[in-house]
Design a protein around this motif. Structure first.
Motif, PDB file in Angstrom:
ATOM      1  N   UNK A 187      -7.743   5.143 -15.839  1.00 56.65           N
ATOM      2  CA  UNK A 187      -8.884   5.729 -16.542  1.00 56.65           C
ATOM      3  C   UNK A 187      -9.696   4.607 -17.170  1.00 56.65           C
ATOM      4  N   UNK A 188     -10.968   4.865 -17.485  1.00 60.41           N
ATOM      5  CA  UNK A 188     -11.781   3.834 -18.134  1.00 60.41           C
ATOM      6  C   UNK A 188     -11.103   3.293 -19.392  1.00 60.41           C
ATOM      7  N   UNK A 189     -11.147   1.969 -19.514  1.00 63.28           N
ATOM      8  CA  UNK A 189     -10.488   1.283 -20.623  1.00 63.28           C
ATOM      9  C   UNK A 189      -9.156   0.672 -20.254  1.00 63.28           C
ATOM     10  N   UNK A 190      -8.533   1.117 -19.150  1.00 61.69           N
ATOM     11  CA  UNK A 190      -7.244   0.565 -18.735  1.00 61.69           C
ATOM     12  C   UNK A 190      -7.390  -0.878 -18.250  1.00 61.69           C
ATOM     13  N   UNK A 191      -6.397  -1.709 -18.569  1.00 61.44           N
ATOM     14  CA  UNK A 191      -6.292  -3.028 -17.971  1.00 61.44           C
ATOM     15  C   UNK A 191      -5.473  -2.915 -16.694  1.00 61.44           C
ATOM     16  N   UNK A 192      -5.969  -3.524 -15.621  1.00 65.08           N
ATOM     17  CA  UNK A 192      -5.341  -3.370 -14.308  1.00 65.08           C
ATOM     18  C   UNK A 192      -5.302  -4.696 -13.580  1.00 65.08           C
ATOM     19  N   UNK A 193      -4.303  -4.843 -12.697  1.00 71.07           N
ATOM     20  CA  UNK A 193      -4.254  -5.944 -11.745  1.00 71.07           C
ATOM     21  C   UNK A 193      -4.990  -5.512 -10.487  1.00 71.07           C
ATOM     22  N   UNK A 194      -5.889  -6.365 -10.003  1.00 67.94           N
ATOM     23  CA  UNK A 194      -6.651  -6.079  -8.786  1.00 67.94           C
ATOM     24  C   UNK A 194      -6.060  -6.903  -7.645  1.00 67.94           C
ATOM     25  N   UNK A 195      -5.497  -6.295  -6.614  1.00 66.31           N
ATOM     26  CA  UNK A 195      -4.951  -7.071  -5.489  1.00 66.31           C
ATOM     27  C   UNK A 195      -6.065  -7.726  -4.687  1.00 66.31           C
ATOM     28  N   UNK A 196      -5.730  -8.817  -4.022  1.00 66.54           N
ATOM     29  CA  UNK A 196      -6.751  -9.581  -3.313  1.00 66.54           C
ATOM     30  C   UNK A 196      -7.253  -8.888  -2.054  1.00 66.54           C
ATOM     31  N   UNK A 197      -6.416  -8.082  -1.411  1.00 65.09           N
ATOM     32  CA  UNK A 197      -6.822  -7.464  -0.141  1.00 65.09           C
ATOM     33  C   UNK A 197      -7.254  -6.026  -0.369  1.00 65.09           C
ATOM     34  N   UNK A 198      -8.140  -5.569   0.476  1.00 66.22           N
ATOM     35  CA  UNK A 198      -8.647  -4.194   0.404  1.00 66.22           C
ATOM     36  C   UNK A 198      -7.706  -3.301   1.197  1.00 66.22           C
ATOM     37  N   UNK A 199      -7.224  -2.219   0.580  1.00 69.76           N
ATOM     38  CA  UNK A 199      -6.324  -1.325   1.318  1.00 69.76           C
ATOM     39  C   UNK A 199      -6.467   0.111   0.831  1.00 69.76           C
ATOM     40  N   UNK A 200      -6.254   1.027   1.761  1.00 73.92           N
ATOM     41  CA  UNK A 200      -6.492   2.448   1.487  1.00 73.92           C
ATOM     42  C   UNK A 200      -5.266   3.153   0.930  1.00 73.92           C
ATOM     43  N   UNK A 201      -4.066   2.640   1.248  1.00 70.43           N
ATOM     44  CA  UNK A 201      -2.843   3.259   0.780  1.00 70.43           C
ATOM     45  C   UNK A 201      -2.324   4.401   1.627  1.00 70.43           C
ATOM     46  N   UNK A 202      -3.098   4.861   2.600  1.00 73.09           N
ATOM     47  CA  UNK A 202      -2.688   6.057   3.341  1.00 73.09           C
ATOM     48  C   UNK A 202      -2.575   5.869   4.845  1.00 73.09           C
ATOM     49  N   UNK A 203      -3.103   4.783   5.414  1.00 71.26           N
ATOM     50  CA  UNK A 203      -2.961   4.560   6.852  1.00 71.26           C
ATOM     51  C   UNK A 203      -1.509   4.176   7.160  1.00 71.26           C
ATOM     52  N   UNK A 204      -1.163   4.140   8.443  1.00 67.52           N
ATOM     53  CA  UNK A 204       0.211   3.823   8.825  1.00 67.52           C
ATOM     54  C   UNK A 204       0.634   2.450   8.313  1.00 67.52           C
ATOM     55  N   UNK A 205      -0.272   1.461   8.395  1.00 67.19           N
ATOM     56  CA  UNK A 205       0.077   0.118   7.929  1.00 67.19           C
ATOM     57  C   UNK A 205       0.340   0.110   6.431  1.00 67.19           C
ATOM     58  N   UNK A 206      -0.521   0.751   5.669  1.00 65.79           N
ATOM     59  CA  UNK A 206      -0.339   0.778   4.217  1.00 65.79           C
ATOM     60  C   UNK A 206       0.944   1.508   3.832  1.00 65.79           C
ATOM     61  N   UNK A 207       1.238   2.616   4.512  1.00 64.63           N
ATOM     62  CA  UNK A 207       2.458   3.358   4.180  1.00 64.63           C
ATOM     63  C   UNK A 207       3.708   2.555   4.512  1.00 64.63           C
ATOM     64  N   UNK A 208       3.570   1.615   5.450  1.00 69.69           N
ATOM     65  CA  UNK A 208       4.683   0.725   5.785  1.00 69.69           C
ATOM     66  C   UNK A 208       4.740  -0.493   4.873  1.00 69.69           C
ATOM     67  N   UNK A 209       3.845  -0.556   3.904  1.00 67.98           N
ATOM     68  CA  UNK A 209       3.805  -1.685   2.989  1.00 67.98           C
ATOM     69  C   UNK A 209       2.990  -2.858   3.478  1.00 67.98           C
ATOM     70  N   UNK A 210       2.312  -2.722   4.621  1.00 69.65           N
ATOM     71  CA  UNK A 210       1.543  -3.820   5.209  1.00 69.65           C
ATOM     72  C   UNK A 210       0.093  -3.724   4.757  1.00 69.65           C
ATOM     73  N   UNK A 211      -0.103  -3.853   3.448  1.00 67.12           N
ATOM     74  CA  UNK A 211      -1.426  -3.594   2.884  1.00 67.12           C
ATOM     75  C   UNK A 211      -2.464  -4.642   3.264  1.00 67.12           C
ATOM     76  N   UNK A 212      -2.038  -5.835   3.688  1.00 70.51           N
ATOM     77  CA  UNK A 212      -2.983  -6.842   4.160  1.00 70.51           C
ATOM     78  C   UNK A 212      -3.498  -6.525   5.559  1.00 70.51           C
ATOM     79  N   UNK A 213      -2.960  -5.475   6.159  1.00 66.58           N
ATOM     80  CA  UNK A 213      -3.345  -5.101   7.523  1.00 66.58           C
ATOM     81  C   UNK A 213      -3.835  -3.655   7.579  1.00 66.58           C
ATOM     82  N   UNK A 214      -4.421  -3.193   6.483  1.00 62.81           N
ATOM     83  CA  UNK A 214      -4.943  -1.828   6.403  1.00 62.81           C
ATOM     84  C   UNK A 214      -5.894  -1.560   7.559  1.00 62.81           C
ATOM     85  N   UNK A 215      -5.691  -0.428   8.239  1.00 61.92           N
ATOM     86  CA  UNK A 215      -6.526  -0.106   9.399  1.00 61.92           C
ATOM     87  C   UNK A 215      -7.746   0.730   9.037  1.00 61.92           C
ATOM     88  N   UNK A 216      -7.909   1.043   7.752  1.00 65.14           N
ATOM     89  CA  UNK A 216      -9.101   1.780   7.327  1.00 65.14           C
ATOM     90  C   UNK A 216     -10.292   0.866   7.085  1.00 65.14           C
TER      91      UNK A 216
END
Length: 336
Positions: A76-105
Motif C-alpha cells: 500500500x502507499x507508504x510501504x518501504x519495498x525492495x524492487x527486484x532488478x528484473x521485470x516479472x509477472x509472477x504467473x507465467x510458467x517460468x515465474x511459477x518455477x522461480x525463473x523470474x529472470x526469464x519471465x515470458x510475459x
C-alpha cells in the motif's frame, strides 16, 4: 521527473522524462529512497558494457510506494519495498518455477537499468513504474535499514543464492571467493554465518581484503590455483582468467558459482574441469525468488551487510558522485 542517464564513459546526467502512470490495476508507482550501483554498473560506467548510451541507469533500490492499482493487495502507499532488478509477472510458467529472470510475459532480459528486453527505465530515477506490483515488490521487514539493504534487489540476494544453497548441501564447505566488488564481500559474510569452515578471499584491493578479514576470511592479493583446495568457489570479477583460477582450485565434484558479466572472451580449463569433475553455474540471477530468504538472513543478526556500504550520499549528488570509484555508495533521498 528526472532519470539519471548514462551518456558516455564516466559520464551521467539528469534527463527529464514523463512521470510514469499506472497502466493497469496490477501496477504500482514507487519512489526510490535508497539506491546503489550494482557491481556491473562500474563496468558500464567505465565503458566496458555492450549497450550504447544513452540509457537510464540503476537496478538496486529500496523504494517507497506512492500509488497502487485497484487489484494490488500486497503493498500500500507508504510501504518501504525492495524492487527486484528484473521485470516479472509472477504467473507465467517460468515465474511459477522461480525463473523470474526469464519471465515470458515480457521480452527476453527485461530489466531496470538497461534498455534490453524493452525500456523500463532505471532505479536512479525520481519515480518508477512497477508493472506487476504483487509479483515483484517485497516489503522491507521492520527493523532492516533501507541503506544497508539498498542492494537487496540484486547483489545482496544474489550473494545469498551463490552461497546459501551450496552450504546447505555441503555443510562446513571450504569456500574460495575471487572478487572485485561488493558481491564477494557479501559472500564472505554469508559463508561464515552459514558455517563455512574456511573462506579465502582473493582481491588486489587492500581495503576490500580488510573488510573480508573483518568477516573472518583469510585473504590474498593474488593466488595460483590451489589444487583440490575448495568445495565451493565463487567468482565475481568479470574476468575469464579469474574464473579459470576458481575452477582449477575446486576439489573433486566441487561447484563454481560465477556472477558472470564477462564482457571479454577467454578460455576455460575444460580438461581440468573434466578430470576433476566440477560443476559451473553462470547465470543471471532469478532474484525475486531469493529476496525473502536473503532478507530473513539479513534480519537474523548473524550477518552485517551495512559494513559494505562505503558512502552515504545525497540523491542530488548522483551525477557527480556516481562515476567516482567507490565500493558500494548508497544514494538517499532526504525528502520523500
Amino acid at each position: 521527473m528526472r532519470e539519471l542517464t548514462f551518456v558516455g564513459r564516466h559520464s551521467v546526467e539528469w534527463r527529464e522524462a514523463p512521470d510514469p502512470e499506472l497502466q493497469s490495476d496490477q501496477e504500482a508507482i514507487v519512489v526510490p529512497v535508497a539506491a546503489t550501483p550494482c557491481d556491473v554498473d562500474s563496468a558500464i560506467l567505465a565503458g566496458h558494457g555492450f549497450i550504447d548510451p544513452p540509457f537510464a541507469l540503476g537496478h538496486e533500490c529500496v523504494a517507497k510506494v506512492v500509488e497502487t492499482g485497484d487489484a494490488v493487495t500486497g503493498v500500500t502507499p507508504g510501504d518501504l519495498v525492495v524492487v527486484p532488478w528484473s521485470i516479472n509477472c509472477g504467473s507465467c510458467d517460468a515465474c511459477r518455477a522461480g525463473l523470474t529472470a526469464h519471465c515470458t510475459s515480457v521480452p527476453h532480459m527485461a530489466m531496470y537499468g538497461a534498455p534490453i528486453g524493452g525500456s523500463w527505465g532505471g532505479l536512479f530515477s525520481d519515480l518508477v513504474r512497477v508493472p506487476w506490483a504483487d509479483a515483484m515488490l517485497v516489503p522491507l521487514p521492520s527493523g532492516l535499514d533501507p541503506v544497508a539493504m539498498a542492494s537487496a534487489g540484486d547483489n545482496w540476494s544474489l550473494s545469498w543464492r551463490l552461497t546459501a544453497p551450496q552450504l546447505k548441501a555441503r555443510p562446513g564447505a571450504r569456500v574460495l571467493v575471487v572478487a572485485r566488488g561488493s558481491i564477494g564481500l557479501y559472500v564472505c559474510d554469508i559463508a561464515r554465518a552459514l558455517g563455512a569452515r574456511d573462506v579465502l578471499y582473493v582481491d588486489p584491493d587492500p581495503h576490500h581484503r580488510e573488510l573480508a578479514e573483518s568477516y573472518g576470511a583469510r585473504t590474498a592479493e593474488a593466488v595460483e590455483p590451489v589444487h583440490q583446495g575448495f568445495d565451493l568457489a565463487v567468482e565475481a570479477t568479470g574476468r575469464v582468467d579469474q574464473l579459470a583460477l576458481a575452477l582449477k582450485s575446486l576439489a573433486p565434484e566441487g561447484f563454481c558459482e560465477s556472477a558472470g558479466n564477462h564482457f571479454r572472451p577467454g578460455e576455460l580449463p575444460l580438461l581440468d574441469m573434466y578430470l576433476t569433475g566440477v560443476t559451473l553455474r553462470i547465470a543471471r540471477d532469478n532474484v525475486r525468488a531469493h529476496i525473502p530468504d536473503a532478507l530473513e538472513l539479513a534480519g537474523s543478526g548473524t550477518v552485517d551487510p551495512a559494513r559494505i556500504v562505503s558512502h552515504v550520499i545525497d540523491w542530488e549528488q548522483l551525477p557527480d558522485a556516481l562515476p567516482e570509484k567507490h565500493l558500494k555508495p548508497v544514494f538517499v533521498r532526504t525528502e520523500q
